[in-house]
Design an enzyme around this catalytic site. Structure first.
Site, PDB file in Angstrom:
ATOM      1  N   ASN A 126       0.808  -1.233   0.000  1.00  0.00           N
ATOM      2  CA  ASN A 126       0.000   0.000   0.000  1.00  0.00           C
ATOM      3  C   ASN A 126       0.837   1.277   0.000  1.00  0.00           C
ATOM      4  O   ASN A 126       0.485   2.251  -0.654  1.00  0.00           O
ATOM      5  CB  ASN A 126      -1.018  -0.010   1.150  1.00  0.00           C
ATOM      6  CG  ASN A 126      -0.399  -0.241   2.500  1.00  0.00           C
ATOM      7  OD1 ASN A 126       0.727  -0.722   2.613  1.00  0.00           O
ATOM      8  ND2 ASN A 126      -1.121   0.091   3.548  1.00  0.00           N
ATOM      9  N   GLY A 202       1.982  -5.291   7.688  1.00  0.00           N
ATOM     10  CA  GLY A 202       1.047  -6.048   6.860  1.00  0.00           C
ATOM     11  C   GLY A 202      -0.162  -6.458   7.665  1.00  0.00           C
ATOM     12  O   GLY A 202      -0.531  -5.794   8.639  1.00  0.00           O
ATOM     13  N   SER A 203      -0.739  -7.583   7.290  1.00  0.00           N
ATOM     14  CA  SER A 203      -1.986  -8.003   7.924  1.00  0.00           C
ATOM     15  C   SER A 203      -1.719  -8.590   9.317  1.00  0.00           C
ATOM     16  O   SER A 203      -0.636  -9.117   9.582  1.00  0.00           O
ATOM     17  CB  SER A 203      -2.676  -9.062   7.058  1.00  0.00           C
ATOM     18  OG  SER A 203      -1.830 -10.174   6.907  1.00  0.00           O
ATOM     19  N   GLU A 224       3.641  -3.827  12.591  1.00  0.00           N
ATOM     20  CA  GLU A 224       2.692  -2.748  12.324  1.00  0.00           C
ATOM     21  C   GLU A 224       1.593  -3.389  11.480  1.00  0.00           C
ATOM     22  O   GLU A 224       1.821  -3.724  10.320  1.00  0.00           O
ATOM     23  CB  GLU A 224       3.419  -1.606  11.591  1.00  0.00           C
ATOM     24  CG  GLU A 224       2.722  -0.285  11.737  1.00  0.00           C
ATOM     25  CD  GLU A 224       1.682  -0.104  10.663  1.00  0.00           C
ATOM     26  OE1 GLU A 224       0.503  -0.430  10.937  1.00  0.00           O
ATOM     27  OE2 GLU A 224       2.036   0.353   9.582  1.00  0.00           O
ATOM     28  N   CYS A 258      -3.580   1.448   6.657  1.00  0.00           N
ATOM     29  CA  CYS A 258      -3.834   0.883   7.987  1.00  0.00           C
ATOM     30  C   CYS A 258      -4.375   1.947   8.940  1.00  0.00           C
ATOM     31  O   CYS A 258      -4.996   1.621   9.936  1.00  0.00           O
ATOM     32  CB  CYS A 258      -2.568   0.253   8.543  1.00  0.00           C
ATOM     33  SG  CYS A 258      -1.129   1.279   8.357  1.00  0.00           S
ATOM     34  N   GLU A 425       7.553   2.908  14.963  1.00  0.00           N
ATOM     35  CA  GLU A 425       8.351   3.364  13.841  1.00  0.00           C
ATOM     36  C   GLU A 425       8.436   4.880  13.911  1.00  0.00           C
ATOM     37  O   GLU A 425       7.659   5.528  14.617  1.00  0.00           O
ATOM     38  CB  GLU A 425       7.697   2.933  12.526  1.00  0.00           C
ATOM     39  CG  GLU A 425       7.406   1.450  12.504  1.00  0.00           C
ATOM     40  CD  GLU A 425       7.407   0.831  11.132  1.00  0.00           C
ATOM     41  OE1 GLU A 425       6.352   0.882  10.482  1.00  0.00           O
ATOM     42  OE2 GLU A 425       8.462   0.290  10.717  1.00  0.00           O
TER      43      GLU A 425
END
Ligand code: NDP
Length: 446
Positions: A126, A202-203, A224, A258, A425
């Site tokens: 993304n 990611g997921s 994350e 996200c 992050e």
């Protein structure tokens, strides 16, 4: 690779398997001892040069990202600007990440921040370049070497970034890119004994697998993951401003974000008025050709993902926008009225579908906002600053904005509560996730 707006192929690459992944880890392992010895000032200079090269190649990188992800070009340009800012920030962070001295009896006690070694960064499709920079910046600043695994669908900008890193003078082997499927290349990185840490975005489902796999070698992990963030609008807010910005808080990047505020919680007493304003604002979202300057929303990443997103829209929505005819993985902006128990309010859609949910009062808003397994971001709209702080403290989420939807800055920590992951992050906080704390006691006794 396919351009999601045209469905035309844009590149073909060899798929890396286990062998190529092992080779990348080996290159990173060999490069580590000399990279960690580069003086802090020189490491900072090299990162600064990379930041400057990203600026000089900004248009090229934005075009790559726009074509590979289907992002509107104006958004892609903004993201590349952030990538440069992230490397500038971590260039300056190299020599500002200190140890400390701790009062002890009989000597001196000092701490050091040591690099971890080889770090694997697994990033999604993304925001391929942005999220790569969030991991590479602090990893390199701390003296680690990196194997970067972009998503198979969107590897092109990561490959170009690795070339720019070499051009900047960052030695061979310090930044390595492996283009292969997550189930093969990603899984191998998780299990590889020479990889010290996995930085994953990611997921939540794959995040869980990362944790399980990393347990075998007690790897460090930062995750994350997904989100189902609430945009909480109180009746005392500037409703015009709140409504004008709400569509962009969820439909930016076609909702594949996200941080998307995909649950719009509205106080009952302002509900009807806000809905009118929200529908009008959503009608204004410009959906179309990502290469045009004025476009605000492009297509989804793939046909399969469009199908998943479409499955969330049941019955007659409050509003359904328009999409271009012809090729491209388009999905319109959709607003649905929902309760927080509905699937559209519980699962991460990762597409341009927002659930609008009424609430009764402040306590009800907090209850609904927290009634989710996720806890990544969120927004609070009110003119009452005491309430803004009360609600911000009560919402179980890592990144909140008051009268704004902005979540991400190079200088401030970003990451989730609950099943949105852990670790931070960006900002100096990210440096903690890419270094190990060492304590040394030196006796001063005769
Ligand atoms: P994934 O979590 O599957 O992919 C993210 C990254 O992990 C990609 O690089 C992928 O590689 C890699 N990966 C996949 N499986 C493994 C594995 N077993 N071991 C190691 N690495 C692996 O996300 P998807 O792309 O499938 O998206 C699915 C959903 O996840 C979305 O609809 C959204 O809900 C959520 N998501 C959330 C993101 C966020 O920003 N938090 C980002 C992306 C997705 P590859 O793609 O090459 O197989």
């Amino acid at each position: 690779m396919t351009n999601p707006a045209t469905e035309q192929p844009i590149a073909e690459l060899e798929r890396a398997g286990v062998e190529e992944t092992d080779q990348a880890v080996e290159r990173a392992r060999k490069a580590f001892p000399s990279w960690r010895e580069v003086s802090p000032a020189d490491r900072g200079r090299l990162l600064r040069r990379l930041a400057t090269l990203v600026e000089e190649h900004a248009e090229e990188l934005a075009q790559i990202e726009s074509a590979n992800v289907g992002k509107p070009i104006s958004g892609a340009r903004g993201e590349v600007g952030m990538v440069a800012a992230v490397f500038h920030y971590y260039a300056g962070a190299v020599d500002k990440h200190f140890g400390e001295s701790i009062p002890v009896a009989g000597g001196v006690d000092i701490t050091f921040r040591e690099p971890l070694g080889v770090v694997a960064s697994i990033v999604p499709w993304n925001f391929p370049l942005n999220i790569s920079s969030w991991k590479l910046g602090p990893a390199l600043a701390c003296g680690n070497t990196v194997v970067l695994k972009p998503a198979e669908l969107t590897p092109l900008s990561a490959l170009r970034l690795a070339e720019l890193a070499l051009e900047a003078g960052i030695p061979e082997g310090v930044v390595n890119v492996v283009v292969g499927p997550g189930s093969v290349a990603g899984q191998r990185l998780i299990e590889h004994p020479d990889v010290a840490k996995i930085g994953f975005t990611g997921s939540t489902e794959v995040g869980r697998q990362v944790m399980i796999g990393a347990a075998g070698t007690i790897k460090r992990v930062t995750l994350e993951l997904g989100g189902k963030s609430a945009n909480v609008v109180f009746a005392d807010a500037d409703l015009e401003r709140a409504a004008a910005s709400a569509p962009y808080a969820v439909f930016d990047n076609a909702g594949q974000d996200c941080c998307a505020r995909s649950r719009i919680l509205v106080e009952r007493s302002a509900y009807d008025r806000f809905l009118d304003l929200l529908v009008t604002a959503t009608q204004g979202v410009k959906v179309g050709d990502p290469s045009l300057e004025e476009t605000e929303m492009g297509p989804l990443i793939s046909a399969a993902h469009r199908e998943t997103v479409a499955s969330f829209v049941e019955g007659e929505p409050l509003y359904r926008g328009e999409v271009p005819d012809g090729p491209g993985f388009w999905h319109p902006c959709v607003l649905v009225e929902a309760s927080n128990e509905d699937r559209v309010a519980r699962e991460e859609v990762f597409g341009p579908v927002a659930a609008v949910i009424p609430f009764e009062d402040e306590a009800d808003a907090i209850r609904i906002a927290n009634d989710t397994p996720y806890g990544l971001s969120g927004s609070i709209w009110t003119r009452d600053s005491a309430r803004a702080l009360r609600v911000a403290r009560a919402v179980e989420s890592g990144v909140l904005s008051v009268n704004s939807h902005s979540s991400v800055r190079p200088t401030t920590p970003f990451g989730g509560f609950k099943q949105s992951g852990f670790g931070r992050e960006l900002g100096m906080h990210a440096m903690d996730g890419y270094s190990e704390l060492k304590n040394v006691f030196i006796s001063t006794e005769g």
